[in-house]
Each structure stands twice: as structure tokens, then as C-alpha cells.
Design a protein around this motif. Structure first.
Motif, mmCIF file in Angstrom:
data_model
loop_
_atom_site.group_PDB
_atom_site.id
_atom_site.type_symbol
_atom_site.label_atom_id
_atom_site.label_comp_id
_atom_site.label_asym_id
_atom_site.label_seq_id
_atom_site.Cartn_x
_atom_site.Cartn_y
_atom_site.Cartn_z
ATOM 1 N N TYR A 108 0.880 -1.123 -0.177
ATOM 2 C CA TYR A 108 -0.139 -0.148 -0.062
ATOM 3 C C TYR A 108 0.792 1.464 0.153
ATOM 4 O O TYR A 108 2.087 1.163 0.085
ATOM 5 C CB TYR A 108 -0.879 -0.052 1.149
ATOM 6 C CG TYR A 108 -1.503 -1.197 1.598
ATOM 7 C CD1 TYR A 108 -2.691 -1.700 0.785
ATOM 8 C CD2 TYR A 108 -1.141 -2.310 2.535
ATOM 9 C CE1 TYR A 108 -3.340 -2.911 0.740
ATOM 10 C CE2 TYR A 108 -1.775 -3.415 2.539
ATOM 11 C CZ TYR A 108 -2.810 -3.848 1.914
ATOM 12 O OH TYR A 108 -3.547 -5.058 2.283
ATOM 13 N N GLY A 109 0.323 2.387 -0.234
ATOM 14 C CA GLY A 109 1.021 3.507 -0.180
ATOM 15 C C GLY A 109 0.794 4.193 1.504
ATOM 16 O O GLY A 109 0.099 3.641 2.206
ATOM 17 N N GLY A 110 1.325 5.387 1.475
ATOM 18 C CA GLY A 110 1.339 5.805 2.825
ATOM 19 C C GLY A 110 1.384 5.261 4.147
ATOM 20 O O GLY A 110 2.631 4.400 4.088
ATOM 21 N N GLU A 111 1.103 5.471 5.249
ATOM 22 C CA GLU A 111 1.570 4.765 6.511
ATOM 23 C C GLU A 111 1.297 3.077 6.528
ATOM 24 O O GLU A 111 2.180 2.716 7.104
ATOM 25 C CB GLU A 111 0.758 5.182 7.688
ATOM 26 C CG GLU A 111 -0.760 4.887 7.929
ATOM 27 C CD GLU A 111 -1.750 5.918 7.176
ATOM 28 O OE1 GLU A 111 -2.735 5.722 7.281
ATOM 29 O OE2 GLU A 111 -1.140 6.860 6.491
ATOM 30 N N THR A 169 -5.150 10.585 4.998
ATOM 31 C CA THR A 169 -4.382 11.004 6.273
ATOM 32 C C THR A 169 -3.779 12.660 5.840
ATOM 33 O O THR A 169 -3.589 13.298 6.797
ATOM 34 C CB THR A 169 -3.202 9.837 6.454
ATOM 35 O OG1 THR A 169 -3.777 8.781 7.105
ATOM 36 C CG2 THR A 169 -1.961 10.690 7.475
ATOM 37 N N ASN A 170 -3.294 12.715 4.697
ATOM 38 C CA ASN A 170 -2.797 13.905 4.126
ATOM 39 C C ASN A 170 -3.858 15.016 4.290
ATOM 40 O O ASN A 170 -3.373 15.960 4.659
ATOM 41 C CB ASN A 170 -2.175 13.680 2.655
ATOM 42 C CG ASN A 170 -0.826 12.960 2.499
ATOM 43 O OD1 ASN A 170 -0.345 12.675 3.318
ATOM 44 N ND2 ASN A 170 -0.777 12.497 1.352
ATOM 45 N N SER A 171 -5.066 14.737 4.037
ATOM 46 C CA SER A 171 -6.072 15.677 4.243
ATOM 47 C C SER A 171 -6.390 16.020 5.605
ATOM 48 O O SER A 171 -6.410 17.332 5.881
ATOM 49 C CB SER A 171 -7.402 15.003 3.367
ATOM 50 O OG SER A 171 -7.402 14.767 2.404
ATOM 51 N N PHE A 172 -6.008 15.211 6.761
ATOM 52 C CA PHE A 172 -6.175 15.537 7.957
ATOM 53 C C PHE A 172 -4.980 16.318 8.491
ATOM 54 O O PHE A 172 -5.164 17.239 9.215
ATOM 55 C CB PHE A 172 -6.335 14.262 8.803
ATOM 56 C CG PHE A 172 -7.704 13.900 9.070
ATOM 57 C CD1 PHE A 172 -8.667 14.278 9.614
ATOM 58 C CD2 PHE A 172 -8.210 12.666 8.100
ATOM 59 C CE1 PHE A 172 -9.818 13.782 9.996
ATOM 60 C CE2 PHE A 172 -9.574 12.227 8.142
ATOM 61 C CZ PHE A 172 -10.490 12.785 9.193
ATOM 62 N N GLN A 173 -3.690 15.874 7.870
ATOM 63 C CA GLN A 173 -2.439 16.597 8.312
ATOM 64 C C GLN A 173 -2.410 18.104 7.882
ATOM 65 O O GLN A 173 -2.255 19.039 8.609
ATOM 66 C CB GLN A 173 -1.376 15.885 7.698
ATOM 67 C CG GLN A 173 -0.991 14.398 8.351
ATOM 68 C CD GLN A 173 0.020 13.781 7.830
ATOM 69 O OE1 GLN A 173 0.345 13.566 6.664
ATOM 70 N NE2 GLN A 173 1.311 13.757 8.784
ATOM 71 N N GLY A 213 -14.932 9.461 7.559
ATOM 72 C CA GLY A 213 -14.798 7.966 7.775
ATOM 73 C C GLY A 213 -13.223 7.456 7.326
ATOM 74 O O GLY A 213 -12.813 7.498 6.163
ATOM 75 N N HIS A 214 -12.594 7.049 8.465
ATOM 76 C CA HIS A 214 -11.127 6.994 8.392
ATOM 77 C C HIS A 214 -10.715 5.829 8.957
ATOM 78 O O HIS A 214 -11.451 5.340 9.820
ATOM 79 C CB HIS A 214 -10.342 8.201 8.161
ATOM 80 C CG HIS A 214 -9.007 8.051 7.781
ATOM 81 N ND1 HIS A 214 -8.447 7.000 6.860
ATOM 82 C CD2 HIS A 214 -7.852 8.715 8.039
ATOM 83 C CE1 HIS A 214 -7.214 7.136 6.573
ATOM 84 N NE2 HIS A 214 -6.764 8.134 7.346
ATOM 85 N N TYR A 215 -9.624 5.331 8.793
ATOM 86 C CA TYR A 215 -9.204 4.172 9.631
ATOM 87 C C TYR A 215 -8.775 4.423 11.139
ATOM 88 O O TYR A 215 -7.925 5.426 11.278
ATOM 89 C CB TYR A 215 -7.914 3.391 8.769
ATOM 90 C CG TYR A 215 -8.475 2.737 7.479
ATOM 91 C CD1 TYR A 215 -9.038 1.607 7.593
ATOM 92 C CD2 TYR A 215 -8.246 3.358 6.342
ATOM 93 C CE1 TYR A 215 -9.622 1.011 6.447
ATOM 94 C CE2 TYR A 215 -8.645 2.891 5.304
ATOM 95 C CZ TYR A 215 -8.965 1.583 5.246
ATOM 96 O OH TYR A 215 -9.706 1.224 4.116
#
Length: 350
Positions: A37-40, A219-223, A231-233
Motif C-alpha cells: 500500500y501507499g502511505g502509513e 491522512t494527508n487531508s487531515f494533516q 470515515g477513516h481508519y
């Protein structure tokens, strides 16, 4: 004396040639291309599994980042001559990969750590053959900015509040939990698998800033502050909180859909032995502990000792895997294309 030296020289050269010949096939095996996956999520798998695997075995790994649906599309295109050897694919899409024969049967004799896995983390085809193994369970609920959102959201319906217009996000069908969340909301709103109008109406009420394909995008949008709720993990929320950001997670009272990240060997890989080593390594206790401590995914490997902090952030709370709101993937997959078409027509283009 000269003849002895000549014989020794010839003998040594023969040994060297034999050694080179022996090592060449092995060297060709010592590199894997792995879909992650990408991201974290990708960072977690790389740091907890891929890099330690290379350090332990000398087998190099080239990551091929992408969402589960993108990875499945690549495996379909590469069927018969895959460029990818091992693939991480989320639940739901994993079942499709198994049904289509683009992932291989996993042999317990070649992957001994499989014997130490929870039953819920071992995925089998209809004929009983294993095709995928879980490397961690997750849940998708309400993530929010604790400074901008007060009180904390407790319901999926909170996303309709006017103060969240243009400042929220939810997954698209390209994300592993996009279709399951759509079906979950549809059921809560009074619909069923033959009537998706309730979900369509509800999603149109949510004046989102964006629909995310990958977890990393959300995650980038929250950062960046682009969104303050959505709705996110849960794992992503805790990861951001660990970085000092005012982000937290709230389990919706109507339920948080759950899934897991699974590792597979690609059907037709020419590097089966190295791939089996990686899969066996991936489901080991140390690797499961690392992912659970870093991403707060629930381990599918038995006997993993977690810190108190990680225990408090498991997707099943104080319970076990058995307490998760598991998804009926076969039922959802049967409607996946129809839901994607509805989404593209009614929601994405609104």
C-alpha cells in the motif's frame, strides 16, 4: 612440482566455475517485487517486514505501491507472466484475487508459521486451499480533529452536520472499505442489496471535501487541515496522534466496518521459494508485534505480546478477533461492480 601446481590450478578453477554455476540460479531468486500500500500502511509493512526480511535473508525487495484494486488490476494484466511476486491485498479484493486464480495456493509445509495463526486470519478457497494470510485487522470509523470538532462525533449521521460541509472525507469504491461502508450506510438508512437509494441520498447529504482512494490520501487531508472529520481508519488516527497532531478516533454507535491486510503469493511467480520465505517471515510474531505497535492493527498471529498502549488501540477494543464486525465479502463482491457504477453516476459526478 610444476605439474602439481598446474593440476591444483585447474582443480581450483573448476571449483570456482562450479560455484559460479551453482550460485547463478540462486542469485536470480534473490530479488522480489512486492505490491504494498501507499502511505502509513506501506511504511509500516516496509519497516516491520520488508527491510528486516532483507537484512535477515539478503533477499532484496522492490516495493510496488498501490491500492488493492490497482494491485488486482495489475495481477489480471500480468496473469501468466507476473512481474509482481508477492502482494498485499485487503479483504474483499483478496477474495476476488483468489476466485480469479491470480494468487497461488499457500503450502503450510513451506510456510510453517501458518500453524501459529488464528483461524480467522487464514483464508481458504471453496476447495479448502489457503490463498491468503492476514497480517493485521483494522476498523473504519470516525476520525476527527479534537480542536475543531467538539463534541466528538458518535454517529455516522454526524457527517451531515452543516459545520462539516466541505471539511469531511469518506472512502471511494477504489479503497478497500469504500464499498463496505456504502453498503453499511445503505442498510442503516433502510436499504438493502437491491435498493441503494437510501445510501445515495445519505452520501449526497455529506458535502465532503473529497473521496479518498488510498488511506495515505485521507491522512494527508487531515494533516493539512483540509478535512476535520470523516470515515477513516482507526490505525491512521492513532498514527497521527502519535505525531502530536490533535487527531482522535471515535467508534460510531451504528458500528465500524472491519477488514484486514492480507499477504499473498502471486500465481506464476518464478521466485516461489523466496516468496514463501517472505510470507512466512511476514506472519512471524516479531513482525506481527511490530505492525500492531506501529499501525495498531490487531494481530492474526497467536501469542503476540503488546504494550498497554497498543492493547488499548486494538480494533476489537477489550475483546478479540471474534468481536469484530466482520464483512460478508461474497455478498458485497457480487454487487461490487453495480455499486461502483452507481457511485460513479450518482455520487462522484454530483
Amino acid at each position: 612440482m610444476m605439474r602439481v601446481l598446474q593440476k591444483r590450478t585447474v582443480f581450483a578453477a573448476t571449483l570456482l566455475a562450479s560455484a559460479v554455476t551453482f550460485l547463478q540460479p540462486s542469485t536470480a531468486q534473490e530479488a522480489l517485487t512486492v505490491a504494498v500500500y501507499g502511505g502509513e500502511w506501506g511504511e509500516g509493512i516496509t519497516q516491520c517486514i520488508l527491510q528486516p526480511f532483507t537484512a535477515a535473508t539478503g533477499i532484496t525487495v522492490t516495493p510496488d505501491p498501490g491500492t488493492s484494486t490497482v494491485t488486482l488490476a495489475k495481477l489480471r494484466q500480468q496473469k501468466g507472466n507476473p512481474a509482481i511476486d508477492v502482494a498485499w491485498i485487503d479483504g474483499g479484493v483478496s477474495e476476488l484475487a483468489g476466485e480469479e486464480g491470480v494468487v497461488a495456493t499457500l503450502d503450510p509445509a513451506k510456510i510453517p508459521n501458518m500453524a501459529n495463526m488464528e483461524t480467522e486470519g487464514v483464508y481458504k478457497s471453496k476447495d479448502g486451499k489457503v490463498y491468503g494470510l492476514s497480517t493485521g485487522f483494522y476498523s473504519l470509523g470516525l476520525v476527527y480533529n479534537t480542536e475543531d470538532v467538539k463534541p466528538a462525533p458518535t454517529s455516522w449521521w454526524d457527517l451531515s452536520k452543516p459545520e462539516f460541509d466541505g471539511a469531511s472525507t469518506v472512502p471511494s469504491p477504489a479503497n478497500a472499505m469504500g464499498v463496505p461502508l456504502f453498503v453499511h450506510i445503505n442498510k442503516l438508512a433502510g436499504g438493502d442489496l437491491d435498493n441503494f437509494k437510501p445510501a445515495i441520498d445519505k452520501y449526497k447529504e455529506w458535502k465532503v471535501s473529497s473521496y479518498f482512494d488510498s488511506s495515505g490520501a485521507a491522512t494527508n487531508s487531515f494533516q493539512s487541515g483540509e478535512v476535520i472529520v470523516g470515515g477513516h481508519y482507526a490505525s491512521a488516527a492513532w498514527s497521527l496522534a502519535d505525531k502530536g497532531l490533535p487527531i482522535s478516533y471515535s467508534p460510531p454507535k451504528e458500528g465500524a466496518p472491519s477488514g484486514d491486510i492480507r499477504v499473498h503469493i502471486v500465481e506464476g511467480t518464478k521466485k516461489t521459494e523466496a516468496a514463501e520465505k517472505l510470507v512466512d517471515f511476514a506472519i512471524g510474531k516479531e513482525q506481527a508485534k511490530c505492525l500492531s505497535e506501529k499501525l495498531y492493527v490487531g494481530p492474526a498471529t497467536k501469542g503476540v505480546e503488546l504494550s498497554e498502549k497498543a492493547k488499548s488501540r486494538m480494533p476489537w477494543g477489550d475483546g478479540t478477533i471474534a468481536d469484530l464486525a466482520r464483512i460478508d465479502w461474497p455478498a458485497i463482491n457480487a454487487k461490487r461492480q453495480a455499486i461502483t457504477d452507481i457511485w460513479n453516476k450518482e455520487i462522484a459526478r454530483k
